[in-house]
Design an enzyme around this catalytic site. Structure first.
Site, PDB file in Angstrom:
ATOM      1  N   THR A  71       0.850  -1.203   0.000  1.00  6.66           N
ATOM      2  CA  THR A  71       0.000   0.000   0.000  1.00  6.66           C
ATOM      3  C   THR A  71       0.884   1.250   0.000  1.00  6.66           C
ATOM      4  O   THR A  71       0.686   2.169  -0.806  1.00  6.66           O
ATOM      5  CB  THR A  71      -0.917  -0.011   1.251  1.00  6.66           C
ATOM      6  OG1 THR A  71      -1.771  -1.154   1.165  1.00  6.66           O
ATOM      7  CG2 THR A  71      -1.746   1.252   1.356  1.00  6.66           C
ATOM      8  N   ASN A 148      -6.219  -9.647  -7.021  1.00  7.04           N
ATOM      9  CA  ASN A 148      -6.312 -10.351  -5.748  1.00  7.04           C
ATOM     10  C   ASN A 148      -7.579 -11.189  -5.611  1.00  7.04           C
ATOM     11  O   ASN A 148      -7.579 -12.216  -4.950  1.00  7.04           O
ATOM     12  CB  ASN A 148      -6.207  -9.375  -4.573  1.00  7.04           C
ATOM     13  CG  ASN A 148      -6.926  -8.074  -4.818  1.00  7.04           C
ATOM     14  OD1 ASN A 148      -6.735  -7.437  -5.848  1.00  7.04           O
ATOM     15  ND2 ASN A 148      -7.764  -7.673  -3.886  1.00  7.04           N
ATOM     16  N   HIS A 198       4.132 -10.309   3.025  1.00  6.31           N
ATOM     17  CA  HIS A 198       3.168 -11.220   3.672  1.00  6.31           C
ATOM     18  C   HIS A 198       2.304 -11.992   2.686  1.00  6.31           C
ATOM     19  O   HIS A 198       1.527 -12.863   3.079  1.00  6.31           O
ATOM     20  CB  HIS A 198       2.307 -10.473   4.704  1.00  6.31           C
ATOM     21  CG  HIS A 198       1.200  -9.624   4.162  1.00  6.31           C
ATOM     22  ND1 HIS A 198      -0.100 -10.068   4.104  1.00  6.31           N
ATOM     23  CD2 HIS A 198       1.190  -8.362   3.673  1.00  6.31           C
ATOM     24  CE1 HIS A 198      -0.873  -9.100   3.620  1.00  6.31           C
ATOM     25  NE2 HIS A 198      -0.122  -8.060   3.343  1.00  6.31           N
ATOM     26  N   CYS A 322     -21.314  -7.093   3.702  1.00  8.05           N
ATOM     27  CA  CYS A 322     -22.571  -6.516   4.153  1.00  8.05           C
ATOM     28  C   CYS A 322     -22.254  -5.224   4.901  1.00  8.05           C
ATOM     29  O   CYS A 322     -21.538  -5.245   5.899  1.00  8.05           O
ATOM     30  CB  CYS A 322     -23.285  -7.484   5.078  1.00  8.05           C
ATOM     31  SG  CYS A 322     -24.857  -7.980   4.408  1.00  8.05           S
TER      32      CYS A 322
HETATM   33  C1  LIG Z   1      -3.042  -6.520  -5.353  1.00 11.00           C
HETATM   34  C2  LIG Z   1      -2.721  -5.951  -4.016  1.00 11.00           C
HETATM   35  N1  LIG Z   1      -2.084  -4.775  -3.943  1.00 11.00           N
HETATM   36  C3  LIG Z   1      -1.746  -4.224  -2.777  1.00 11.00           C
HETATM   37  C4  LIG Z   1      -2.072  -4.851  -1.589  1.00 11.00           C
HETATM   38  C5  LIG Z   1      -1.679  -4.190  -0.296  1.00 11.00           C
HETATM   39  O1  LIG Z   1      -0.668  -4.916   0.316  1.00 11.00           O
HETATM   40  P1  LIG Z   1      -0.228  -4.573   1.828  1.00 11.00           P
HETATM   41  O2  LIG Z   1      -1.054  -5.488   2.681  1.00 11.00           O
HETATM   42  O3  LIG Z   1       1.227  -4.901   1.868  1.00 11.00           O
HETATM   43  O4  LIG Z   1      -0.489  -3.151   2.045  1.00 11.00           O
HETATM   44  C6  LIG Z   1      -2.744  -6.072  -1.610  1.00 11.00           C
HETATM   45  C7  LIG Z   1      -3.138  -6.736  -0.366  1.00 11.00           C
HETATM   46  O5  LIG Z   1      -4.204  -7.306  -0.242  1.00 11.00           O
HETATM   47  C8  LIG Z   1      -3.071  -6.637  -2.856  1.00 11.00           C
HETATM   48  O6  LIG Z   1      -3.707  -7.805  -2.942  1.00 11.00           O
END
Ligand SMILES: Cc1ncc(COP(=O)(O)O)c(C=O)c1O
Length: 379
Positions: A71, A148, A198, A322
């Site tokens: 992020t 994701n 992670h 929800c």
């Molecule tokens: C495609 C994608 N981008 C960015 C992130 C964000 O990752 P972080 O948890 O390291 O902020 C995620 C996490 O779910 C993700 O799946």
């Protein structure tokens, strides 16, 4: 024993990563900015991790910037590109992660024009629309390499060609792809790319931004000389070492890991398709991560199905949330043309290290009865 099928949400920390991190915490706790021996040892561990991360994506080690998450890395990249550019047009897709959508929306509140390119029913970017929208005012094209929720993988080298034709920067969110499919920055044609430990058996709180040599990276967090003044704050040394170790393991084990994940994911899908009527798989089954399966159980209350599976010891995730009594479908499923009710009937299964046949078969044994109950409730 619980059955964890939500590896796209997060992964357990690999035992070797744990050992490497514990050693850092116990023995190598110096401040990497200190000039004496403890500092130098911590610095060496960080630089080794930088090389391990670079090797995972085919990059030069000095192009890697450590961050606290993907992020943060997405925010840093978008902020940097916006600052360094006179161009004011920013393109992305309708299936980006919020860590790309929200910084772009923030730019949109200022002087920039944000355009989201749609995807087809299979979740692949509409390249014709991209060609039409990209022009010499375009600063950035930001596209998620593997989504994701549906796991769909984009044709990044073609996207790169389209972006580069007008001199735009291609930013790639590879957070879900790393450790699951080969990721090579040159093959992709990316100018910047992010990842997060992670998601591939490393710790939480450790991410990175790769930016091609010559791409300016402006600090998002100011206040220190760390990371060549591109990210202030004493480094998360154990997290960085964990990230490096996880990257090294991912690079070495990728072919075996992804073949096994795909075998079990396919066993799950074949079993669902045979054992439960009226199901459909969301997103391309061809251009998809080896571990991801997104399924609509037509007419079922997905939230209840998730809860019942949880009660039986199985962890998966839902296609809709929800919120104050109403159903909020995921924006990804909406982009694929799914209605809120269809999204509500959707679950995501994602396999990983530790998933085995017995777990898959247990889920397959549970599903027919649980889906029938979740359908009764929704009817
Ligand atoms: C495609 C994608 N981008 C960015 C992130 C964000 O990752 P972080 O948890 O390291 O902020 C995620 C996490 O779910 C993700 O799946």
């Amino acid at each position: 024993m619980r059955i964890y099928l939500d590896f796209n949400a997060t992964t357990p920390v690999h035992p070797e990563v744990c050992t490497a991190m514990q050693e850092m915490l116990r023995e190598n706790w110096g401040n990497p900015s200190s000039t004496y021996i403890e500092g130098a040892r911590a610095r060496r561990a960080i630089e080794e991790a930088r090389e391990q991360v670079a090797a995972l994506i085919g990059a030069n080690f000095d192009e890697i910037l450590f961050t606290g998450s993907a992020t943060e890395a997405n925010n840093t990249a978008i902020h940097s590109i916006a600052r360094a550019n006179d161009r004011t047009r920013f393109l992305s897709s309708t299936i980006e992660h919020p860590s790309v959508d929200e910084p772009l929306a923030f730019l949109g509140e200022q002087d920039s024009k944000i355009v989201q390119i749609g995807v087809d029913e299979a979740g692949r970017l509409d390249l014709t629309a991209l060609r039409l929208q990209v022009d010499d005012r375009t600063a950035l094209v930001a596209v998620i390499l593997a989504n994701n929720e549906i796991g769909v993988v984009q044709d990044m080298s073609t996207i790169a060609e389209i972006a580069h034709r007008v001199g735009a920067h291609l930013h790639v969110d590879a957070t879900q792809a790393l450790g699951k499919i080969p990721v090579d920055v040159a093959t992709l044609g990316a100018d910047s790319l992010v990842g997060s430990a992670h998601k591939f058996y490393g710790p939480k709180g450790a991410g990175f931004l790769w930016a091609r040599d010559g791409v300016p990276v402006a600090p998002w967090i100011r206040g220190g000389p760390q990371e060549k003044r591109r990210r202030g704050g004493t480094e998360n040394t154990s997290g960085i070492v964990g990230l490096g170790c996880a990257a090294e393991l991912a690079r070495r084990e990728l072919p075996v890991r992804s073949a096994e994940c795909a075998r079990l994911r396919d066993r799950l899908w074949n079993g669902i398709a045979q054992g439960v009527h009226s199901v459909c798989r969301n997103g391309s089954a061809e251009h998809v991560l080896p571990n991801t399966l997104n399924v609509e159980f037509k007419g079922a209350a997905g939230d209840l199905l998730l809860e019942m599976l949880d009660g039986e010891g199985v962890s998966v995730s839902a296609g809709a949330a929800c919120a104050s009594g109403s159903i909020e479908p995921s924006h990804v499923l909406s982009a694929l043309g799914r209605t809120p009710l269809e999204a509500r009937a959707t679950l995501r299964f994602s396999t990983g290290l530790g998933t085995d046949e017995a777990q898959i078969d247990r889920v397959l044994a549970l599903l027919p009865e649980l889906v029938a109950r979740a359908r009764e409730v929704a009817a």
